[in-house]
Design a protein around this motif. Structure first.
Motif: not given
Length: 374
Positions: A227-251
């Protein structure tokens, strides 16, 4: 329209990929397959429950009904929330169409979120996760939402309605995919689960021999390795995202920890698009990165309800929010959301109306789109 001729039972078996059908005997369903219309078809992308459940219940693509995932991100407010309100749906469901024609219906589901999404127009609306007292009095307290037994309880309610309430001409039954998240098709627990569902399907058929039985699924299921946390993975590589969201996320976090094989990404600036493509493509297991317009066109999505970029994982990869940028997942972890969970069965049995030829049934939503005469 089938409902003008006979009762109809729609079984939306959550997580019932074609491999589960192939790995289990299921004599009742396979007899229906031999005598009815049957095809392996494609689920709607992303292969998550809300998108597919509403597509089936509306007989429409997400670009028409508006449900593009289990969650969404409001670009104006910068807030994310669950996509589980009927206010999001832009076209009538078959339950609403039935109500407009004076036809009584029942929506029976394990998951309470389905009631919030799809209960409008239904005369009976029941979530086994939190049922009204009258159903507990009649059927006993249902098993826990994280169990296979809750599916059995739900089908027993359906059978009772078919026996006692012949005025209810449409019964929509939506199970939970917790068993598929927990067991692969060949495991004994999975086979027990599907054998019991098959027996209950036979009892439903005996209770309503006049009814058409219509079965499909929202997605399949696969083991996932990373699993990748895209926000953190991109930040580690010098890119700040506004937001990343798994389409699967529910309760239902015990199912999948909110991780899924599709993610929406929003950028801080349009100038970041090229770097975002390069950065995300460099991550192991990323299969495709598409612009919003290309993804909307390809997958029939509503563009304003998906990310500026759409990220697809391979069969081993999911995305989600974590404490670290990457996690190697437990060997038993199973989830969905990607294109690799797309193959599902479609079955129509005992129909009293002439249906289009089988080659016209290509997606799970065609179960209703081609049968109910929208």
């Amino acid at each position: 329209m089938i409902l003008q001729k006979q009762r109809a039972v729609i079984g939306m078996i959550d997580g019932f990929g074609a491999d589960y059908l192939e790995a289990s005997p299921m004599p009742v369903m396979k007899t229906m397959i031999g005598e009815g219309l049957f095809k392996k078809v494609s689920a709607v992308f992303p292969t998550v429950t809300n998108t597919n459940n509403v597509s089936i219940c509306c007989g429409a693509w997400p670009k028409e009904h508006g449900i593009t995932g289990n969650s969404y991100f409001d670009e104006a407010t910068g807030e994310a929330d669950y996509m589980e309100s009927a206010d999001f749906i832009r076209v009538p469901t078959i339950l609403e169409l039935a109500a407009d024609r004076g036809i009584a219906s029942a929506l029976l589901t394990c998951k309470e979120k389905t009631i919030h999404l799809m209960a409008k127009g239904a005369n009976i609306a029941l979530a086994a996760e939190n049922p009204p007292a009258e159903f507990i009095d009649r059927f006993g307290k249902p098993p826990h939402i994280y169990s296979r037994e809750i599916n059995y309880w739900l089908w027993k309610v359906a059978i009772d309605i078919l026996k006692r309430r012949k005025d209810v001409r449409l019964v929509y039954v939506h199970t939970t995919d917790y068993p598929m998240h927990t067991w692969s098709p060949k495991e004994a627990e999975s086979k027990e689960h599907l054998a019991t569902l098959d027996t209950l399907l036979g009892e439903a058929q005996e209770a309503a021999p006049d009814a058409a039985f219509m079965i499909t699924a929202d997605h399949g299921m696969n083991y996932k390795k990373r699993c990748w946390d895209l926000t953190k993975a991109c930040r580690d590589r010098g890119l700040e995202l506004r937001f990343a969201l798994s389409a699967e996320k529910d309760r239902y976090v015990k199912h999948h920890r909110t991780f899924g094989g599709c993610a929406w990404v929003w950028l801080k600036s349009p100038r970041d698009e090229g770097k975002a493509f390069d950065t995300i493509y460099s991550l192991e297991g990323v299969e495709q990165v598409l612009t919003r317009s290309k993804a909307a066109d390809r997958f029939h999505l509503m563009p304003e309800r998906i990310g500026e970029l759409v990220v697809l994982g391979d069969s081993d990869t999911v995305f989600g929010e974590m404490d670290t940028a990457k996690e190697v997942l437990d060997p038993r972890y199973r989830s969905h959301g990607s294109l690799h969970e797309s193959e599902v069965p479609l079955l129509i049995f005992n129909h009293a109306v002439e249906l289009p030829s089988p080659d016209r049934f290509e997606a799970n939503l065609d179960l209703t789109r081609l049968s109910f005469g929208r």
